[in-house]
Scaffold this motif. Sequence first.
Motif, PDB file in Angstrom:
ATOM      1  N   GLY A  86       0.782  -1.234   0.000  1.00  0.00           N
ATOM      2  CA  GLY A  86       0.000   0.000   0.000  1.00  0.00           C
ATOM      3  C   GLY A  86       0.812   1.282   0.000  1.00  0.00           C
ATOM      4  N   GLY A  87       1.979   1.304   0.637  1.00  0.00           N
ATOM      5  CA  GLY A  87       2.762   2.535   0.715  1.00  0.00           C
ATOM      6  C   GLY A  87       3.909   2.605  -0.268  1.00  0.00           C
ATOM      7  N   GLU A  88       3.972   1.676  -1.213  1.00  0.00           N
ATOM      8  CA  GLU A  88       5.113   1.609  -2.122  1.00  0.00           C
ATOM      9  C   GLU A  88       4.812   2.290  -3.459  1.00  0.00           C
ATOM     10  OE1 GLU A  88       6.491  -2.427  -2.451  1.00  0.00           O
ATOM     11  OE2 GLU A  88       6.208  -2.821  -0.312  1.00  0.00           O
ATOM     12  N   ARG A  89       5.883   2.537  -4.218  1.00  0.00           N
ATOM     13  CA  ARG A  89       5.723   3.129  -5.550  1.00  0.00           C
ATOM     14  C   ARG A  89       5.232   2.043  -6.510  1.00  0.00           C
ATOM     15  NH1 ARG A  89      10.648   4.706  -4.033  1.00  0.00           N
ATOM     16  NH2 ARG A  89      11.665   3.366  -5.577  1.00  0.00           N
ATOM     17  N   ILE A  90       4.067   2.265  -7.103  1.00  0.00           N
ATOM     18  CA  ILE A  90       3.443   1.282  -7.991  1.00  0.00           C
ATOM     19  C   ILE A  90       3.140   1.947  -9.325  1.00  0.00           C
ATOM     20  CG2 ILE A  90       1.464  -0.259  -8.334  1.00  0.00           C
ATOM     21  CD1 ILE A  90       1.147  -0.390  -5.303  1.00  0.00           C
ATOM     22  N   VAL A  91       3.461   1.242 -10.403  1.00  0.00           N
ATOM     23  CA  VAL A  91       3.073   1.679 -11.742  1.00  0.00           C
ATOM     24  C   VAL A  91       2.172   0.613 -12.344  1.00  0.00           C
ATOM     25  CG1 VAL A  91       3.830   2.213 -14.083  1.00  0.00           C
ATOM     26  CG2 VAL A  91       5.143   3.047 -12.131  1.00  0.00           C
ATOM     27  N   VAL A  92       1.015   1.026 -12.837  1.00  0.00           N
ATOM     28  CA  VAL A  92       0.084   0.125 -13.508  1.00  0.00           C
ATOM     29  C   VAL A  92       0.216   0.358 -15.005  1.00  0.00           C
ATOM     30  CG1 VAL A  92      -2.326  -0.556 -13.795  1.00  0.00           C
ATOM     31  CG2 VAL A  92      -1.498   0.203 -11.546  1.00  0.00           C
ATOM     32  N   TRP A  93       0.757  -0.637 -15.717  1.00  0.00           N
ATOM     33  CA  TRP A  93       0.788  -0.573 -17.180  1.00  0.00           C
ATOM     34  C   TRP A  93      -0.312  -1.464 -17.739  1.00  0.00           C
ATOM     35  CZ3 TRP A  93       1.550  -4.803 -20.503  1.00  0.00           C
ATOM     36  CH2 TRP A  93       1.430  -4.467 -21.866  1.00  0.00           C
ATOM     37  N   HIS A  94      -1.002  -0.950 -18.751  1.00  0.00           N
ATOM     38  CA  HIS A  94      -2.067  -1.761 -19.341  1.00  0.00           C
ATOM     39  C   HIS A  94      -2.187  -1.489 -20.832  1.00  0.00           C
ATOM     40  CE1 HIS A  94      -4.967   1.629 -19.720  1.00  0.00           C
ATOM     41  NE2 HIS A  94      -4.347   2.087 -18.643  1.00  0.00           N
ATOM     42  N   SER A 139      10.515   3.710 -19.782  1.00  0.00           N
ATOM     43  CA  SER A 139       9.914   4.693 -18.876  1.00  0.00           C
ATOM     44  C   SER A 139       9.758   4.121 -17.471  1.00  0.00           C
ATOM     45  CB  SER A 139       8.559   5.153 -19.418  1.00  0.00           C
ATOM     46  OG  SER A 139       7.582   4.128 -19.309  1.00  0.00           O
ATOM     47  N   LEU A 140       9.527   2.811 -17.376  1.00  0.00           N
ATOM     48  CA  LEU A 140       9.440   2.178 -16.062  1.00  0.00           C
ATOM     49  C   LEU A 140      10.786   2.227 -15.344  1.00  0.00           C
ATOM     50  CD1 LEU A 140       7.245  -0.986 -16.797  1.00  0.00           C
ATOM     51  CD2 LEU A 140       6.574   1.066 -15.554  1.00  0.00           C
ATOM     52  N   LYS A 141      11.848   2.017 -16.076  1.00  0.00           N
ATOM     53  CA  LYS A 141      13.174   2.075 -15.457  1.00  0.00           C
ATOM     54  C   LYS A 141      13.444   3.467 -14.896  1.00  0.00           C
ATOM     55  CE  LYS A 141      16.714  -0.056 -17.092  1.00  0.00           C
ATOM     56  NZ  LYS A 141      17.824  -0.514 -17.965  1.00  0.00           N
ATOM     57  N   GLN A 142      12.980   4.488 -15.604  1.00  0.00           N
ATOM     58  CA  GLN A 142      13.175   5.860 -15.126  1.00  0.00           C
ATOM     59  C   GLN A 142      12.321   6.142 -13.889  1.00  0.00           C
ATOM     60  OE1 GLN A 142      12.239   8.227 -18.555  1.00  0.00           O
ATOM     61  NE2 GLN A 142      14.159   7.741 -19.623  1.00  0.00           N
ATOM     62  N   ALA A 143      11.106   5.583 -13.854  1.00  0.00           N
ATOM     63  CA  ALA A 143      10.215   5.806 -12.707  1.00  0.00           C
ATOM     64  C   ALA A 143      10.658   5.036 -11.471  1.00  0.00           C
ATOM     65  CB  ALA A 143       8.791   5.410 -13.084  1.00  0.00           C
ATOM     66  N   LEU A 193       3.382 -11.801 -22.204  1.00  0.00           N
ATOM     67  CA  LEU A 193       4.624 -12.561 -22.331  1.00  0.00           C
ATOM     68  C   LEU A 193       5.714 -11.703 -22.964  1.00  0.00           C
ATOM     69  CD1 LEU A 193       5.538 -15.405 -21.609  1.00  0.00           C
ATOM     70  CD2 LEU A 193       4.961 -16.100 -23.939  1.00  0.00           C
ATOM     71  N   ARG A 194       5.376 -10.974 -24.014  1.00  0.00           N
ATOM     72  CA  ARG A 194       6.363 -10.104 -24.663  1.00  0.00           C
ATOM     73  C   ARG A 194       6.800  -8.979 -23.734  1.00  0.00           C
ATOM     74  NH1 ARG A 194       3.137 -11.586 -29.054  1.00  0.00           N
ATOM     75  NH2 ARG A 194       1.662  -9.888 -28.697  1.00  0.00           N
ATOM     76  N   PHE A 195       5.856  -8.409 -22.988  1.00  0.00           N
ATOM     77  CA  PHE A 195       6.204  -7.355 -22.033  1.00  0.00           C
ATOM     78  C   PHE A 195       7.213  -7.868 -21.005  1.00  0.00           C
ATOM     79  CE2 PHE A 195       5.532  -5.615 -17.787  1.00  0.00           C
ATOM     80  CZ  PHE A 195       5.786  -4.274 -18.000  1.00  0.00           C
ATOM     81  N   LEU A 196       6.950  -9.045 -20.448  1.00  0.00           N
ATOM     82  CA  LEU A 196       7.842  -9.594 -19.427  1.00  0.00           C
ATOM     83  C   LEU A 196       9.214  -9.921 -20.002  1.00  0.00           C
ATOM     84  CD1 LEU A 196       5.366 -11.938 -17.523  1.00  0.00           C
ATOM     85  CD2 LEU A 196       6.268  -9.732 -16.754  1.00  0.00           C
ATOM     86  N   GLN A 197       9.249 -10.400 -21.224  1.00  0.00           N
ATOM     87  CA  GLN A 197      10.540 -10.712 -21.845  1.00  0.00           C
ATOM     88  C   GLN A 197      11.352  -9.447 -22.089  1.00  0.00           C
ATOM     89  OE1 GLN A 197       8.957 -12.941 -25.137  1.00  0.00           O
ATOM     90  NE2 GLN A 197       9.124 -14.916 -24.077  1.00  0.00           N
ATOM     91  N   VAL A 198      10.690  -8.365 -22.515  1.00  0.00           N
ATOM     92  CA  VAL A 198      11.385  -7.085 -22.686  1.00  0.00           C
ATOM     93  C   VAL A 198      11.816  -6.539 -21.329  1.00  0.00           C
ATOM     94  CG1 VAL A 198      11.142  -4.691 -23.454  1.00  0.00           C
ATOM     95  CG2 VAL A 198      10.195  -6.551 -24.836  1.00  0.00           C
ATOM     96  N   PHE A 199      10.932  -6.607 -20.351  1.00  0.00           N
ATOM     97  CA  PHE A 199      11.229  -6.126 -19.001  1.00  0.00           C
ATOM     98  C   PHE A 199      12.453  -6.848 -18.444  1.00  0.00           C
ATOM     99  CE2 PHE A 199      10.587  -5.995 -14.383  1.00  0.00           C
ATOM    100  CZ  PHE A 199      10.262  -4.663 -14.180  1.00  0.00           C
ATOM    101  N   ASP A 200      12.516  -8.145 -18.653  1.00  0.00           N
ATOM    102  CA  ASP A 200      13.640  -8.951 -18.183  1.00  0.00           C
ATOM    103  C   ASP A 200      14.922  -8.578 -18.922  1.00  0.00           C
ATOM    104  OD1 ASP A 200      14.996 -10.945 -16.787  1.00  0.00           O
ATOM    105  OD2 ASP A 200      14.435 -12.509 -18.219  1.00  0.00           O
ATOM    106  N   ALA A 201      14.827  -8.448 -20.246  1.00  0.00           N
ATOM    107  CA  ALA A 201      16.010  -8.133 -21.049  1.00  0.00           C
ATOM    108  C   ALA A 201      16.584  -6.761 -20.705  1.00  0.00           C
ATOM    109  CB  ALA A 201      15.659  -8.193 -22.534  1.00  0.00           C
ATOM    110  N   ALA A 209      11.694  -4.562 -10.490  1.00  0.00           N
ATOM    111  CA  ALA A 209      10.487  -4.481  -9.665  1.00  0.00           C
ATOM    112  C   ALA A 209       9.745  -5.815  -9.654  1.00  0.00           C
ATOM    113  CB  ALA A 209       9.567  -3.381 -10.193  1.00  0.00           C
ATOM    114  N   LEU A 210       8.951  -6.030  -8.603  1.00  0.00           N
ATOM    115  CA  LEU A 210       7.997  -7.132  -8.626  1.00  0.00           C
ATOM    116  C   LEU A 210       6.935  -6.831  -9.676  1.00  0.00           C
ATOM    117  CD1 LEU A 210       7.352  -7.825  -4.824  1.00  0.00           C
ATOM    118  CD2 LEU A 210       8.679  -9.233  -6.407  1.00  0.00           C
TER     119      LEU A 210
END
Length: 409
Positions: free
Chosen positions: A192-200, A238-242, A257-265, A270-271
Motif C-alpha cells: 500500500g505505501g510503495e511506488r506502484i506503476v500500472v501498465w495496461h 519509462s518504467l526504469k526511469q520511474a 509474455l512479450r512485455f515480461l521478456q522485454v522487461f527482463d532483457a 520491480a515485482l
Amino acid sequence: MSQTVVGLPPRAANRPVRTKTAGAGHARDFMSWIVGVLFLFGLTTTAWAEPGIDARRVVLGSHQPLTGPASEFSAIGHAAQAWFQYVNDLGGIHGRQIELRIRDDRLQPERAVEAIRTLVVQDQVFALFASVGKRTHAAAQPAWASFQLPDFFVQSNAPEWTDPARPGVFAFEPTPEVEARVLGQYLLRKHGGERIVVWHASKFREAAFMLLRHGFTPQVQRKESDTSPEALQGIVKSLKQARPQVVVALAEYGDLLRFLQVFDAEGGTALVYTGTALADSETPRLLSLAMLKQLRLLTALPLALEQDHPGIQLHRKLLEVYAPDLVMSRWTIQGQAAAELMTAVLERSGRDLSASTALRSAERLDLPKSHLLPPVALDSQQHRALTSLRVIQLHPDRVDSLSDWIDGR
C-alpha cells in the motif's frame, strides 16, 4: 399443415400434431397405462416435456474448435466428457447419464452458428455448456437465445456475458475487472505505501481504473500503450526511469509474455503482478529464472505443477482412465472444473429437471469448494463462476500460494 402447440419449447412447438385415427381409443388407453407405470416408478412427466431430457439421460451441447489452429482448446470439452463419464460410472445424477455433444467450429463465427443449428435440431440438446471463444459465441448466441434454452459456463473472460447478468447465460472465466479487484485488494494490503506503476494495454483501461479505485496513495501511476514491440520497449524504458517497487501489467496472454521478456532483457528489478493469463505450468519454460522470481500471478484453478493437490491427483487418474490420449494442461483442468460445476447445477435441480429448475439452481449455487474449483457463489445478479482468486508464484517445479481466496465480485 402443422399446428402450433402452446407452452412447449420452440422446437417441440413446431412439430406436427397427430390427428385422431381408427383405433386411437385403444392407443390412448395403452398410453395411459404406460404413464401410470412410469409414475409408479417415480418417473415424472416433467422429464419428458423439454428437449434433451428423458428418464435416463440429459444431453448437453457445446461448440468448440476440435480442429484447426486453435484446436488446443478442444481439451476443455474432452476433459469435461471424461468427468461426465466418471460421474456416469458412479450412477449419474438422479439416475440420469450425462451426455456432452461437441460440434466443431474451428473457432470461426460462421461455423459456430451452424454448430448451434446442429446441436438444437439434430442433437436435441437440453442446454449449451462450456462453449469456447468470445467472437464465436457472440456470433452463435443470438441463434441459441431464440430457442430459449440455458447457456451454461461460457469459456470466455469477456464481461459482456455477465455484466449485467443476462437471463439464462452464465460464464466461467474471471473478467479483467474481477482480476483487477482482486489485485487491488492484495496490493493495498501488501504494498500500500510503495511506488506502484500500472501498465495496461488499451483494451484493459477499465480494469486499470477498477484497480486504482482501491484507495492507493498518489505514488501510484498509470501508463497505457499499444502492444507493438516499439511501444513495449518505450514503456519498459519509462518504467526504469520511474523506478517503481511494484509493476502491475494488464494485457492479453501474448502481449504479457512479450512485455515480461522485454522487461527482463532491460534489467527490470520491480515485482510484477498480473492476472490469470499466465497461470500455466508451461510459463516457467518461457521466462528466465530471474523473471519468475519477480513475477506474481492470479489463479482460480490449481495448476498441473501442484502435484500434491488432491484435485490434480484425481484429474490425472481420470485422464488416464477416460481420456488416455489427453495430456494434462490448463485446458484439461479448466474443462473438468467447468464440468464439476455443471454437475453441481444438475444435482441441485433435482429429479424433476427442466430449464427453469436448472436456471434457478444455478442462481442459488453456493459451492464452498470442489475437487478443482475455488469457492463459487452465483445469484440472480452474479452469473460468473470464477470470481475467487489467489495470488501465486511460479517455479519450474512447484507453485507457491501467497494468499487465501480473495473475492473479486
